[in-house]
Design an enzyme around this catalytic site. Structure first.
Site, PDB file in Angstrom:
ATOM      1  N   SER A  61     -44.597 -96.054 127.609  1.00  0.00           N
ATOM      2  CA  SER A  61     -45.235 -96.540 126.199  1.00  0.00           C
ATOM      3  C   SER A  61     -44.121 -96.769 125.137  1.00  0.00           C
ATOM      4  O   SER A  61     -43.170 -96.364 125.164  1.00  0.00           O
ATOM      5  CB  SER A  61     -46.190 -95.480 125.762  1.00  0.00           C
ATOM      6  OG  SER A  61     -46.683 -95.727 124.503  1.00  0.00           O
ATOM      7  N   TYR A 119     -48.656 -86.422 123.272  1.00  0.00           N
ATOM      8  CA  TYR A 119     -48.773 -87.474 124.282  1.00  0.00           C
ATOM      9  C   TYR A 119     -47.470 -88.200 124.430  1.00  0.00           C
ATOM     10  O   TYR A 119     -46.926 -88.238 125.619  1.00  0.00           O
ATOM     11  CB  TYR A 119     -50.053 -88.391 124.012  1.00  0.00           C
ATOM     12  CG  TYR A 119     -49.962 -89.754 124.593  1.00  0.00           C
ATOM     13  CD1 TYR A 119     -50.312 -89.658 125.942  1.00  0.00           C
ATOM     14  CD2 TYR A 119     -49.651 -90.563 123.811  1.00  0.00           C
ATOM     15  CE1 TYR A 119     -50.365 -91.057 126.568  1.00  0.00           C
ATOM     16  CE2 TYR A 119     -49.384 -92.049 124.599  1.00  0.00           C
ATOM     17  CZ  TYR A 119     -49.969 -92.149 125.776  1.00  0.00           C
ATOM     18  OH  TYR A 119     -49.518 -93.403 126.238  1.00  0.00           O
ATOM     19  N   LYS A 125     -44.451 -88.779 127.853  1.00  0.00           N
ATOM     20  CA  LYS A 125     -43.866 -90.141 128.215  1.00  0.00           C
ATOM     21  C   LYS A 125     -42.464 -90.121 128.073  1.00  0.00           C
ATOM     22  O   LYS A 125     -41.696 -90.606 129.088  1.00  0.00           O
ATOM     23  CB  LYS A 125     -44.428 -91.311 127.340  1.00  0.00           C
ATOM     24  CG  LYS A 125     -45.813 -91.676 127.465  1.00  0.00           C
ATOM     25  CD  LYS A 125     -46.294 -92.060 128.696  1.00  0.00           C
ATOM     26  CE  LYS A 125     -47.696 -92.179 128.878  1.00  0.00           C
ATOM     27  NZ  LYS A 125     -48.201 -92.687 130.501  1.00  0.00           N
TER      28      LYS A 125
HETATM   29  C1  WQD Z   1     -53.627-100.041 116.546  1.00  0.00           C
HETATM   30  C2  WQD Z   1     -53.698-100.359 115.095  1.00  0.00           C
HETATM   31  C3  WQD Z   1     -54.022 -98.364 113.579  1.00  0.00           C
HETATM   32  C4  WQD Z   1     -58.154 -97.450 115.050  1.00  0.00           C
HETATM   33  C5  WQD Z   1     -51.860 -95.619 120.363  1.00  0.00           C
HETATM   34  C6  WQD Z   1     -50.879 -94.567 120.895  1.00  0.00           C
HETATM   35  C7  WQD Z   1     -49.874 -95.226 121.785  1.00  0.00           C
HETATM   36  C8  WQD Z   1     -50.772 -95.924 123.068  1.00  0.00           C
HETATM   37  C9  WQD Z   1     -51.878 -96.868 122.500  1.00  0.00           C
HETATM   38  C10 WQD Z   1     -52.249 -94.833 124.810  1.00  0.00           C
HETATM   39  C11 WQD Z   1     -52.901 -99.285 114.176  1.00  0.00           C
HETATM   40  C12 WQD Z   1     -55.219 -99.429 113.581  1.00  0.00           C
HETATM   41  C13 WQD Z   1     -57.105 -98.182 114.859  1.00  0.00           C
HETATM   42  C14 WQD Z   1     -59.090 -97.759 113.994  1.00  0.00           C
HETATM   43  C15 WQD Z   1     -57.778 -98.773 112.666  1.00  0.00           C
HETATM   44  N1  WQD Z   1     -51.322 -94.975 123.791  1.00  0.00           N
HETATM   45  N2  WQD Z   1     -56.783 -98.720 113.553  1.00  0.00           N
HETATM   46  N3  WQD Z   1     -58.703 -98.332 112.976  1.00  0.00           N
HETATM   47  O1  WQD Z   1     -51.652 -96.465 117.311  1.00  0.00           O
HETATM   48  O2  WQD Z   1     -50.555 -98.603 118.055  1.00  0.00           O
HETATM   49  O3  WQD Z   1     -51.036 -96.806 119.831  1.00  0.00           O
HETATM   50  O4  WQD Z   1     -52.815 -96.251 121.525  1.00  0.00           O
HETATM   51  O5  WQD Z   1     -52.663 -94.762 125.707  1.00  0.00           O
HETATM   52  O6  WQD Z   1     -49.177 -94.376 122.084  1.00  0.00           O
HETATM   53  O7  WQD Z   1     -50.181 -94.329 119.672  1.00  0.00           O
HETATM   54  O8  WQD Z   1     -52.893 -98.229 118.959  1.00  0.00           O
HETATM   55  O9  WQD Z   1     -55.118 -99.042 118.826  1.00  0.00           O
HETATM   56  O10 WQD Z   1     -55.036 -96.761 117.985  1.00  0.00           O
HETATM   57  O11 WQD Z   1     -54.271 -98.705 116.854  1.00  0.00           O
HETATM   58  O12 WQD Z   1     -57.345 -99.217 111.582  1.00  0.00           O
HETATM   59  O13 WQD Z   1     -60.367 -97.012 114.433  1.00  0.00           O
HETATM   60  O14 WQD Z   1     -55.204-100.151 114.451  1.00  0.00           O
HETATM   61  O15 WQD Z   1     -53.898 -97.832 112.348  1.00  0.00           O
HETATM   62  O16 WQD Z   1     -52.597 -99.798 113.051  1.00  0.00           O
HETATM   63  P1  WQD Z   1     -51.513 -97.811 118.557  1.00  0.00           P
HETATM   64  P2  WQD Z   1     -54.445 -97.983 118.242  1.00  0.00           P
END
Ligand code: WQD
Length: 329
Positions: free
Chosen positions: A123, A147, A151
């Site tokens: 990741s 998590y 990785k």
């Molecule tokens: C994306 C953007 C949030 C939800 C995470 C893990 C990573 C990987 C994928 C999984 C960010 C914003 C999110 C919401 C929001 N692991 N957001 N409201 O954080 O890039 O990655 O998931 O298997 O290791 O860290 O992805 O989709 O959670 O967030 O505003 O309800 O959306 O702040 O900017 P992220 P995400």
């Protein structure tokens, strides 16, 4: 090639199974159904028109050696693992035991049965808080949750084992943000409970399961203040795995799978609304701990080494994600 896919009924695993079969590989699946459903197997068999050997087993268990006895495995793609960031903070031991235990057992058997190729689901989180674009020569950074740390540890384990065992070749694929679904609308991302990730939260809001989307912060140093990520269509991501399998590497290669383009939360929401003609109510709230401003990939290495480039657009991603969600019972 005969490929063992662990976690083959999960979100990314299932899409990868389809692409492997399309490219004339044979697939054997192990999945313990901890975060997937057996019904995905029949969908995969229907979509590929193939009977797929399936073992309902836990990759940590000794019993998976049966799979190696019954099949001449030539490559392994290891997806099986827990992936909820928040849960990993409250249940760290469960994450370390599972995500590292699976890799240790699998690698032990890979060496015993002389499997030459091992592809690991890593990741972009292992880069930590560095300046995007992230490229593979950057050192691994500090993770902010167990998590992410699993990785990182798995990457290190695989590097050490490959170094000590010539003939055991590893590709560490660092995914950026996979979203979207297969165009059939029959497989896709189906989180249990309240989604942590943005795309499933948007699709559930569109469906009325959630009242509104909470946008975590609009004071980041980005185009519109909301977080920027490199979203990649899960079908493109799956194709990247086929390329990694067919790439004849020696030792260890680390390769990013992203598009190289950043999209903000509000840009993704707007695109979803325009393509699907549905309004997504949202409210700006506080930043989520551990989030960074921007995360997007350098894609030069994937292009050069794997001859891989993601083709699908943000519009394809939001259309296919909704097509899957709206058909879900
Ligand atoms: C994306 C953007 C949030 C939800 C995470 C893990 C990573 C990987 C994928 C999984 C960010 C914003 C999110 C919401 C929001 N692991 N957001 N409201 O954080 O890039 O990655 O998931 O298997 O290791 O860290 O992805 O989709 O959670 O967030 O505003 O309800 O959306 O702040 O900017 P992220 P995400």
């Amino acid at each position: 090639m005969k490929v063992l896919v662990t976690g083959g009924l999960g979100y990314i695993g299932s899409h990868t199974v389809i692409e492997l079969i399309k490219n004339n590989h044979e697939v054997v699946i192990i999945d313990n159904l901890s975060n997937s459903e057996l019904s995905v197997l029949s969908v995969l068999e229907k979509l590929t028109n193939k009977k797929l050997p399936f073992y309902k087993m836990d990759v940590k268990d000794e019993e998976i050696k049966k799979v190696f006895e019954e099949h001449k495995i030539e490559g392994i793609i290891h997806f099986a693992g827990y992936k909820a960031v928040g849960e990993s903070v409250s249940e760290p031991l469960m994450y370390y035991q599972n995500n590292i235990g699976t890799t240790l057992n699998l690698v032990k058997l890979a060496l015993k049965y002389k499997v030459p190729k091992f592809i690991f689901s890593s990741s972009a989180t292992v880069y930590g808080d560095q300046q995007s674009p992230f490229d593979e020569t950057m050192p691994r950074g500090n993770t902010t949750n167990p998590y992410g740390e699993t990785k990182k540890i798995n990457e290190r384990i695989l590097e050490d084992v490959a170094y000590a065992n010539k003939g055991f070749n590893v590709v560490l694929l660092r995914y950026f943000n996979p979203i979207g679904a297969h165009k059939s609308g029959l497989i896709g991302e189906k989180p249990v409970g309240i989604p942590n990730n943005l795309m499933p939260y948007i699709t559930q809001t569109a469906k009325g399961i959630r009242e509104k989307l909470y946008v975590f912060g609009n004071d980041y140093n980005t185009i519109d203040g909301t977080g920027v990520r490199d979203y990649i269509h899960v079908v493109d991501l799956a194709k990247g795995h086929v390329k990694a399998l067919e790439y004849n590497n020696k030792g260890v290669d680390i390769i990013n799978l992203g598009t190289g383009r950043g999209t903000s939360v509000l840009e993704l929401v707007t695109s979803f609304e325009e393509v699907n003609k549905i309004k997504i109510p949202y409210e700006i709230t506080n930043r989520r701990p551990g989030d960074i401003d921007e995360c997007y990939a350098s894609i030069d290495k994937a292009r050069k080494v794997l001859k891989f480039e993601a083709k699908l657009t943000i519009e394809d991603m939001v259309r296919d994600a909704w097509n899957f969600e709206k058909n879900l019972k």
